[in-house]
Scaffold this motif. Structure first.
Motif, PDB file in Angstrom:
ATOM      1  N   ALA A 117     -31.744  67.131  72.012  1.00 20.72           N
ATOM      2  CA  ALA A 117     -32.797  66.780  71.054  1.00 20.72           C
ATOM      3  C   ALA A 117     -32.218  65.943  69.917  1.00 20.72           C
ATOM      4  CB  ALA A 117     -33.465  68.038  70.513  1.00 20.72           C
ATOM      5  N   VAL A 118     -31.037  66.336  69.420  1.00 18.50           N
ATOM      6  CA  VAL A 118     -30.365  65.563  68.368  1.00 18.50           C
ATOM      7  C   VAL A 118     -30.021  64.172  68.892  1.00 18.50           C
ATOM      8  CG1 VAL A 118     -28.279  65.415  66.956  1.00 18.50           C
ATOM      9  CG2 VAL A 118     -29.464  67.611  67.208  1.00 18.50           C
ATOM     10  N   GLU A 119     -29.479  64.120  70.106  1.00 21.49           N
ATOM     11  CA  GLU A 119     -29.178  62.825  70.732  1.00 21.49           C
ATOM     12  C   GLU A 119     -30.418  61.944  70.813  1.00 21.49           C
ATOM     13  OE1 GLU A 119     -26.005  62.133  74.205  1.00 21.49           O
ATOM     14  OE2 GLU A 119     -27.325  63.839  74.574  1.00 21.49           O
ATOM     15  N   ALA A 120     -31.506  62.516  71.257  1.00 16.79           N
ATOM     16  CA  ALA A 120     -32.732  61.746  71.452  1.00 16.79           C
ATOM     17  C   ALA A 120     -33.231  61.148  70.145  1.00 16.79           C
ATOM     18  CB  ALA A 120     -33.811  62.636  72.084  1.00 16.79           C
ATOM     19  N   VAL A 121     -33.254  61.960  69.084  1.00 15.89           N
ATOM     20  CA  VAL A 121     -33.701  61.458  67.782  1.00 15.89           C
ATOM     21  C   VAL A 121     -32.757  60.367  67.291  1.00 15.89           C
ATOM     22  CG1 VAL A 121     -34.073  62.076  65.370  1.00 15.89           C
ATOM     23  CG2 VAL A 121     -34.866  63.606  67.193  1.00 15.89           C
ATOM     24  N   TRP A 122     -31.456  60.586  67.455  1.00 13.44           N
ATOM     25  CA  TRP A 122     -30.468  59.586  67.041  1.00 13.44           C
ATOM     26  C   TRP A 122     -30.681  58.273  67.801  1.00 13.44           C
ATOM     27  CZ3 TRP A 122     -26.552  59.944  63.329  1.00 13.44           C
ATOM     28  CH2 TRP A 122     -25.622  58.914  63.326  1.00 13.44           C
ATOM     29  N   MET A 123     -30.916  58.374  69.109  1.00 14.62           N
ATOM     30  CA  MET A 123     -31.137  57.179  69.915  1.00 14.62           C
ATOM     31  C   MET A 123     -32.382  56.420  69.470  1.00 14.62           C
ATOM     32  SD  MET A 123     -30.296  58.465  73.796  1.00 14.62           S
ATOM     33  CE  MET A 123     -28.624  58.787  74.364  1.00 14.62           C
ATOM     34  N   MET A 124     -33.421  57.148  69.126  1.00 15.99           N
ATOM     35  CA  MET A 124     -34.658  56.500  68.694  1.00 15.99           C
ATOM     36  C   MET A 124     -34.483  55.761  67.367  1.00 15.99           C
ATOM     37  SD  MET A 124     -37.466  59.417  69.782  1.00 15.99           S
ATOM     38  CE  MET A 124     -38.899  58.383  69.507  1.00 15.99           C
ATOM     39  N   VAL A 125     -33.565  56.248  66.546  1.00 12.06           N
ATOM     40  CA  VAL A 125     -33.332  55.626  65.238  1.00 12.06           C
ATOM     41  C   VAL A 125     -32.276  54.531  65.309  1.00 12.06           C
ATOM     42  CG1 VAL A 125     -32.592  56.034  62.858  1.00 12.06           C
ATOM     43  CG2 VAL A 125     -34.039  57.716  64.023  1.00 12.06           C
ATOM     44  N   PHE A 126     -31.188  54.793  66.033  1.00 11.13           N
ATOM     45  CA  PHE A 126     -30.034  53.893  65.996  1.00 11.13           C
ATOM     46  C   PHE A 126     -29.727  53.195  67.327  1.00 11.13           C
ATOM     47  CE2 PHE A 126     -29.165  57.159  62.732  1.00 11.13           C
ATOM     48  CZ  PHE A 126     -29.092  56.335  61.620  1.00 11.13           C
ATOM     49  N   SER A 127     -30.478  53.443  68.361  1.00  9.77           N
ATOM     50  CA  SER A 127     -30.286  52.875  69.705  1.00  9.77           C
ATOM     51  C   SER A 127     -29.446  53.805  70.575  1.00  9.77           C
ATOM     52  CB  SER A 127     -29.636  51.480  69.672  1.00  9.77           C
ATOM     53  OG  SER A 127     -28.227  51.550  69.721  1.00  9.77           O
ATOM     54  N   GLU A 128     -29.478  53.525  71.867  1.00 12.87           N
ATOM     55  CA  GLU A 128     -28.777  54.369  72.835  1.00 12.87           C
ATOM     56  C   GLU A 128     -27.442  53.769  73.261  1.00 12.87           C
ATOM     57  OE1 GLU A 128     -31.453  51.545  75.035  1.00 12.87           O
ATOM     58  OE2 GLU A 128     -31.576  52.815  73.259  1.00 12.87           O
ATOM     59  N   SER A 129     -26.926  52.799  72.532  1.00 10.24           N
ATOM     60  CA  SER A 129     -25.672  52.139  72.891  1.00 10.24           C
ATOM     61  C   SER A 129     -24.488  53.100  72.791  1.00 10.24           C
ATOM     62  CB  SER A 129     -25.423  50.940  71.980  1.00 10.24           C
ATOM     63  OG  SER A 129     -25.169  51.365  70.653  1.00 10.24           O
ATOM     64  N   HIS A 130     -23.410  52.726  73.437  1.00  9.73           N
ATOM     65  CA  HIS A 130     -22.186  53.539  73.387  1.00  9.73           C
ATOM     66  C   HIS A 130     -21.659  53.629  71.959  1.00  9.73           C
ATOM     67  CE1 HIS A 130     -17.765  54.268  73.957  1.00  9.73           C
ATOM     68  NE2 HIS A 130     -18.266  55.209  74.744  1.00  9.73           N
ATOM     69  N   LEU A 131     -21.711  52.532  71.213  1.00  6.64           N
ATOM     70  CA  LEU A 131     -21.300  52.538  69.815  1.00  6.64           C
ATOM     71  C   LEU A 131     -22.119  53.539  69.008  1.00  6.64           C
ATOM     72  CD1 LEU A 131     -19.807  51.382  67.348  1.00  6.64           C
ATOM     73  CD2 LEU A 131     -21.566  49.588  67.243  1.00  6.64           C
ATOM     74  N   SER A 132     -23.421  53.550  69.244  1.00  3.77           N
ATOM     75  CA  SER A 132     -24.293  54.483  68.538  1.00  3.77           C
ATOM     76  C   SER A 132     -23.926  55.925  68.849  1.00  3.77           C
ATOM     77  CB  SER A 132     -25.753  54.219  68.926  1.00  3.77           C
ATOM     78  OG  SER A 132     -26.618  55.168  68.341  1.00  3.77           O
ATOM     79  N   MET A 133     -23.585  56.219  70.102  1.00  2.00           N
ATOM     80  CA  MET A 133     -23.207  57.568  70.482  1.00  2.00           C
ATOM     81  C   MET A 133     -21.892  57.995  69.834  1.00  2.00           C
ATOM     82  SD  MET A 133     -25.556  58.965  72.284  1.00  2.00           S
ATOM     83  CE  MET A 133     -26.560  58.191  71.011  1.00  2.00           C
ATOM     84  N   MET A 134     -20.962  57.069  69.711  1.00  2.00           N
ATOM     85  CA  MET A 134     -19.708  57.385  69.036  1.00  2.00           C
ATOM     86  C   MET A 134     -19.956  57.666  67.547  1.00  2.00           C
ATOM     87  SD  MET A 134     -17.187  57.566  71.145  1.00  2.00           S
ATOM     88  CE  MET A 134     -18.400  58.434  72.161  1.00  2.00           C
ATOM     89  N   MET A 135     -20.905  56.957  66.959  1.00  2.00           N
ATOM     90  CA  MET A 135     -21.256  57.230  65.572  1.00  2.00           C
ATOM     91  C   MET A 135     -21.878  58.626  65.427  1.00  2.00           C
ATOM     92  SD  MET A 135     -20.353  54.672  63.625  1.00  2.00           S
ATOM     93  CE  MET A 135     -18.856  54.807  64.633  1.00  2.00           C
ATOM     94  N   LEU A 136     -22.666  59.027  66.411  1.00  5.73           N
ATOM     95  CA  LEU A 136     -23.234  60.374  66.390  1.00  5.73           C
ATOM     96  C   LEU A 136     -22.130  61.419  66.456  1.00  5.73           C
ATOM     97  CD1 LEU A 136     -25.494  62.477  66.526  1.00  5.73           C
ATOM     98  CD2 LEU A 136     -25.643  62.054  69.000  1.00  5.73           C
ATOM     99  N   MET A 137     -21.140  61.203  67.327  1.00  7.94           N
ATOM    100  CA  MET A 137     -20.027  62.143  67.425  1.00  7.94           C
ATOM    101  C   MET A 137     -19.244  62.192  66.113  1.00  7.94           C
ATOM    102  SD  MET A 137     -20.309  63.498  70.356  1.00  7.94           S
ATOM    103  CE  MET A 137     -22.066  63.298  70.047  1.00  7.94           C
ATOM    104  N   ALA A 138     -19.071  61.025  65.484  1.00  2.00           N
ATOM    105  CA  ALA A 138     -18.381  60.991  64.192  1.00  2.00           C
ATOM    106  C   ALA A 138     -19.162  61.766  63.137  1.00  2.00           C
ATOM    107  CB  ALA A 138     -18.163  59.544  63.747  1.00  2.00           C
TER     108      ALA A 138
END
Length: 205
Positions: A117-138
Motif C-alpha cells: 500500500a505504501v509502495e502504491a501511494v509512493w508510485m502514484m505520487v513519484f512514479s514507479e521507476s527504479h529511481l523512485s523505488m530507491m528513494m522510497l527505500m531511502a
C-alpha cells in the motif's frame, strides 16, 4: 573498497552498544518527549546520507534481483498501484488473479499488505521507476534512523541521538537492505514505533 563493508568489522561491537542503549531509551522515553523534538532535520539528513550510500553501493544501477523476492515486492506494489489508479474495477482477488497471468510475481498474501500500500501511494505520487523505488527505500531507512536517533537524543542528549541515527544508517545490514526493494526497513521502523507506543502504555496509570 565498497562503503557497504566499511562497518563490517565493527558491526558486532556497534550493534551491542547501540541496542543496549536503545532498549534502555525505549523504556524511559515518552512520545510526548519525542514530539517536543524537531526530527525533520534529522530525517532529511539521514535521507540524504542513505541516498548517498545507495549511490556509492551502485543501488541505482542494479536490477531487481538482489533477493529472489525483490522483483515480487516491486510487481505487487505495482499491481496495487494499478488497482487503485483504476478505482477498484473488480474484486481484489479476481484482479490479482488476472494480473498474475500477465506478471507472475505477485507476493501479496505471502507478505503483509502494508508495504505494498505504501509502495502504491509512493508510485502514484513519484512514479514507479527504479529511481523512485530507491528513494522510497531511502525514506523508510531515514524514518527508522530518525526514530532511533530522536529516542536516544531525549535520553542521552543530542550528540548521542545523532550518533545513534548515523550508526543505524551506516551498519552493514542497513546498507544491504537499503539497496533493494524490500519491506524490511519499513517493518523495522514500524516495530520500533510500536515499541515506543507500548512503552508509553506500560507507564500510563
Amino acid at each position: 573498497m565498497s562503503p557497504l563493508w566499511v562497518f563490517v568489522r565493527l558491526e558486532p561491537e556497534i550493534d551491542s552498544v547501540y541496542w543496549c542503549c536503545l532498549r534502555r531509551s525505549i523504556a524511559t522515553t515518552s512520545l510526548a518527549k519525542m514530539r517536543r523534538g524537531c526530527p525533520a532535520g534529522v530525517l532529511l539528513l539521514l535521507f540524504v546520507l542513505t541516498s548517498g550510500l545507495q549511490w556509492l553501493n551502485s543501488a541505482y544501477e542494479s536490477e531487481l534481483g538482489a533477493r529472489p523476492d525483490e522483483a515480487a515486492h516491486y510487481v505487487t506494489g505495482l499491481m496495487v498501484r494499478d488497482y487503485m489508479a483504476a478505482l477498484a474495477p473488480e474484486p481484489p482477488m479476481a484482479y490479482a488473479e488476472q494480473y498474475y497471468v500477465h506478471y507472475p510475481k505477485i507476493g501479496i498474501g505471502h507478505w503483509p499488505p502494508v508495504f505494498y500500500a505504501v509502495e502504491a501511494v509512493w508510485m502514484m505520487v513519484f512514479s514507479e521507476s527504479h529511481l523512485s523505488m530507491m528513494m522510497l527505500m531511502a525514506m523508510c531507512g531515514a524514518v527508522l534512523g530518525t526514530l532511533a536517533g530522536v529516542t536516544a537524543a531525549h535520553e542521552y542528549g543530542e550528540s548521542a541521538g545523532i550518533v545513534a541515527g548515523a550508526v543505524v544508517v551506516l551498519v552493514f545490514w542497513f546498507q544491504n537492505l537499503a539497496r533493494m526493494v524490500t519491506p524490511d526497513l519499513l517493518v523495522a521502523a514500524l516495530t520500533l514505533g510500536a515499541g515506543l507506543v507500548y512503552a508509553r502504555y506500560l507507564r500510563s496509570p
